[in-house]
Scaffold this motif. Structure first.
Motif, PDB file in Angstrom:
ATOM      1  N   GLU A 276       0.830  -1.204   0.000  1.00 55.27           N
ATOM      2  CA  GLU A 276       0.000   0.000   0.000  1.00 55.27           C
ATOM      3  C   GLU A 276       0.866   1.256   0.000  1.00 55.27           C
ATOM      4  O   GLU A 276       0.602   2.222  -0.729  1.00 55.27           O
ATOM      5  N   ALA A 277       1.932   1.246   0.821  1.00 58.25           N
ATOM      6  CA  ALA A 277       2.826   2.401   0.883  1.00 58.25           C
ATOM      7  C   ALA A 277       3.568   2.596  -0.434  1.00 58.25           C
ATOM      8  O   ALA A 277       3.780   3.733  -0.882  1.00 58.25           O
ATOM      9  N   VAL A 278       3.968   1.493  -1.073  1.00 50.66           N
ATOM     10  CA  VAL A 278       4.654   1.598  -2.367  1.00 50.66           C
ATOM     11  C   VAL A 278       3.721   2.210  -3.406  1.00 50.66           C
ATOM     12  O   VAL A 278       4.107   3.124  -4.153  1.00 50.66           O
ATOM     13  N   LEU A 279       2.497   1.739  -3.466  1.00 46.73           N
ATOM     14  CA  LEU A 279       1.535   2.296  -4.421  1.00 46.73           C
ATOM     15  C   LEU A 279       1.324   3.785  -4.179  1.00 46.73           C
ATOM     16  O   LEU A 279       1.292   4.587  -5.127  1.00 46.73           O
ATOM     17  N   ALA A 280       1.204   4.168  -2.914  1.00 45.17           N
ATOM     18  CA  ALA A 280       1.003   5.583  -2.585  1.00 45.17           C
ATOM     19  C   ALA A 280       2.207   6.421  -2.975  1.00 45.17           C
ATOM     20  O   ALA A 280       2.070   7.535  -3.503  1.00 45.17           O
ATOM     21  N   ARG A 306      -4.910  -1.287  -6.168  1.00 42.39           N
ATOM     22  CA  ARG A 306      -4.018  -0.791  -7.229  1.00 42.39           C
ATOM     23  C   ARG A 306      -4.694   0.239  -8.124  1.00 42.39           C
ATOM     24  O   ARG A 306      -4.105   1.270  -8.473  1.00 42.39           O
ATOM     25  N   ALA A 307      -5.935  -0.019  -8.505  1.00 43.21           N
ATOM     26  CA  ALA A 307      -6.624   0.857  -9.455  1.00 43.21           C
ATOM     27  C   ALA A 307      -6.855   2.257  -8.907  1.00 43.21           C
ATOM     28  O   ALA A 307      -7.072   3.206  -9.672  1.00 43.21           O
ATOM     29  N   ALA A 308      -6.773   2.401  -7.576  1.00 43.28           N
ATOM     30  CA  ALA A 308      -7.003   3.717  -6.967  1.00 43.28           C
ATOM     31  C   ALA A 308      -5.777   4.618  -7.044  1.00 43.28           C
ATOM     32  O   ALA A 308      -5.855   5.789  -6.660  1.00 43.28           O
ATOM     33  N   HIS A 309      -4.664   4.103  -7.532  1.00 44.45           N
ATOM     34  CA  HIS A 309      -3.415   4.867  -7.564  1.00 44.45           C
ATOM     35  C   HIS A 309      -2.961   5.090  -9.009  1.00 44.45           C
ATOM     36  O   HIS A 309      -3.058   4.191  -9.841  1.00 44.45           O
TER      37      HIS A 309
END
Length: 537
Positions: A276-280, A306-309
């Motif tokens: 989650e932190a990587v995606l953000a 994933r799709a939210a980032h």
């Protein structure tokens, strides 16, 4: 023996960086890239010029603390700006860097500190709920040393990378303040006196198969190797590089920090892998470069959020392991639109870099192999072409030896300079290397050699298998048979019998695991390798 020599010319040499020293690289990067952003850590953003100033302050503090050229200086901390500054500062002052694995327990860290005879240690305060200071103090409480840790007689000073420290240790700010009386000219004289042929770091092996041994690598080897890496990967000035690979590993320190210094890329260190932190981070910082083990990229692709980032800035992924599923390469390219996905192979004893795919290689080559020998090196396999044998490498990248361990060095090196890697691989007609296993991981089933990585790659094709590791276990009739430790995909009800039956349709009988055990996750070290010793018990 099969052999593959270098297949391309070396990248154009940049005269101002030509196989010099890491200290010179830091100074020249500060001058060349000046106001460009060098490191982003939370709200802290510093330019290359500011990074150069911080590193010089840290080098001055090392000089003031009595660090001499050739002294070993250790860092036991996660990926942070402070790690970058203290490590580069120590190396600029002429010290030999000894990075410590953040997964080490106290006794393991003490072993490497004792073995390297480190005189200075930079250590994090509390990380992942553990006080590293207290852990180390317990491990080194007994002994005859006069320093802060009696069990480490050579360790004279411990600097805690935190605002405060116990009375017998030093806080980071106090350590830096100690260097204020050292003129910048003296720091530069010290840095200029270091030869490119001098050791720059001692990287201790991960210890997955035994006691860690320290591979000694020089400044020139480091700079030459990661000039090649940067060129083959296509790292560019202005790239934004999320460094999740741990700094104690060459993939994090050299393919991360050193490569960014060479190319003027922005470093965004992340202390712990969290999908989650990587995606953000990718979305917020417009990350363009994300090297890491296959498990990292797989977890991002499969993450429900994933799709939210916005991941559209990602353009370069470099990965490497015995098993890189073709579908992972294809998904990175199609689902995330990443233009360059490359695989590579290296080990600490060869500066972390041996082979690498080239941009433009087809997906099946990138997924099935680790590419070709990097320029300036040779790779061979101790078997006829197309057959598995031990991978050996010779060239500028090979260590001078294990630190103060001539016996282990003699075991690892041939008389004519070939490094015995301990890895099993196959060379194809184009010189692409496919790593099939570690020699020590291979097991024999009724007289047939079984290579776990080959079996794992097939099992990963099962649609309900998310991760897998295979080890050899004793068998009264066949000597050894395979046991598969499997992580199922979310929602899967796959049974051991079903997986074994499926494997019988895909594999020769002797390769089929006789046992299957399901786990929530596989035990891995911080560099992503499965700890098969833990599985064997």
């Amino acid at each position: 023996m099969g052999s593959q020599r270098e297949l391309s010319e070396e990248p154009e040499r940049r005269g101002d960086l030509e196989w010099g020293t890491v200290g010179h690289l830091v100074r020249e990067a500060a001058e060349r890239y000046g106001t460009r952003e060098a490191v982003v850590e939370g709200r802290t953003r510093i330019s290359y010029a500011e990074l150069g100033e911080r590193v010089e302050r840290a080098a001055a503090a090392c000089v003031a603390a009595g660090t001499r050229p050739g002294d070993r200086v250790a860092v036991w901390a996660p990926n942070t700006l402070d790690w970058i500054v203290c490590a580069l500062g120590a190396v600029t002052a002429g010290a030999v860097l000894v990075p410590l694995n953040t997964r080490f327990k106290g006794a393991e860290a003490a072993y490497v500190l004792r073995r390297s005879r480190a005189r200075l240690l930079f250590v994090t305060g509390t990380f992942l709920g553990t006080s590293y200071v207290a852990t180390l103090r317990r491990a080194a409480a007994e002994g005859e040393g006069a320093g802060p840790l009696p069990g480490l007689p050579h360790l004279e000073q411990v600097v805690v990378l935190a605002p405060d420290a116990p009375d017998d240790f030093r806080a980071w700010k106090d350590f830096l303040a100690g260097g204020e009386g050292v003129p910048a000219a003296e720091v530069r004289r010290r840095a200029d006196a270091i030869l490119p042929s001098a050791p720059s770091d001692i990287v201790f092996t991960s210890g997955t198969t035994g006691r860690p041994k320290g591979a000694v690598i020089t400044h020139a080897q480091t700079l030459r190797g990661y000039a090649v890496w940067s060129e083959l990967a296509g790292l560019r000035e202005g790239d934004r590089y999320l460094i999740v690979n741990p700094f104690f590993h060459t993939f994090g320190y050299k393919a991360g920090i050193v490569a960014c210094l060479m190319r003027g890329a922005t470093m965004v260190p992340q202390p712990v892998f969290d999908a989650e932190a990587v995606l953000a981070h990718i979305a917020a910082e417009r990350i363009s470069v994300l090297p890491g083990p296959p498990t990292l990229h797989q977890s991002l692709l499969d993450h429900p959020a994933r799709a939210a980032h916005d991941l559209s800035a990602l353009r370069l992924v470099v990965t490497g392991a015995a098993v890189v599923p073709l579908r992972l390469v294809e998904r990175l390219r199609t689902e995330l639109g990443i233009e360059t996905v490359l695989t590579a192979y290296g080990l600490s004893e060869a500066s972390g870099i041996v082979t690498m795919c080239r941009r433009g290689d087809p997906p099946e080559v990138i997924a099935a192999t680790s590419g070709r020998a990097i320029p300036g090196t040779e790779v061979r396999v101790t078997a006829p072409a197309g057959s598995p044998g031990e991978v050996q490498v010779r060239g500028f990248n090979v260590m001078s030896g294990y630190f103060e361990d001539p016996e282990e060095t003699a075991r690892a090196m041939t008389a004519d300079g070939w490094l015995r890697t301990g890895d099993v691989g196959v060379l194809d007609a184009a010189g692409n290397l496919r790593i099939t296993d570690r020699i020590k991981d291979m097991y024999v089933v009724g007289g047939f050699n079984a290579y776990p990585a080959e079996i794992e790659q097939v099992l990963l094709l099962h649609p309900e298998v998310a991760d897998v590791a295979v080890v050899g276990v004793p068998d009264a009739r066949l000597g050894e048979v395979g046991k598969a430790y499997v992580v199922r995909r979310a929602g899967s009800a796959l049974t051991p019998a079903e997986l074994v039956a499926w494997a019988r349709r895909e594999l020769a009988n002797y390769k089929v695991p006789r046992e299957v055990e399901f786990l929530g996750e596989l035990p891995r070290n911080a560099s992503g390798k499965v700890r098969k010793l833990d599985l064997r018990g």
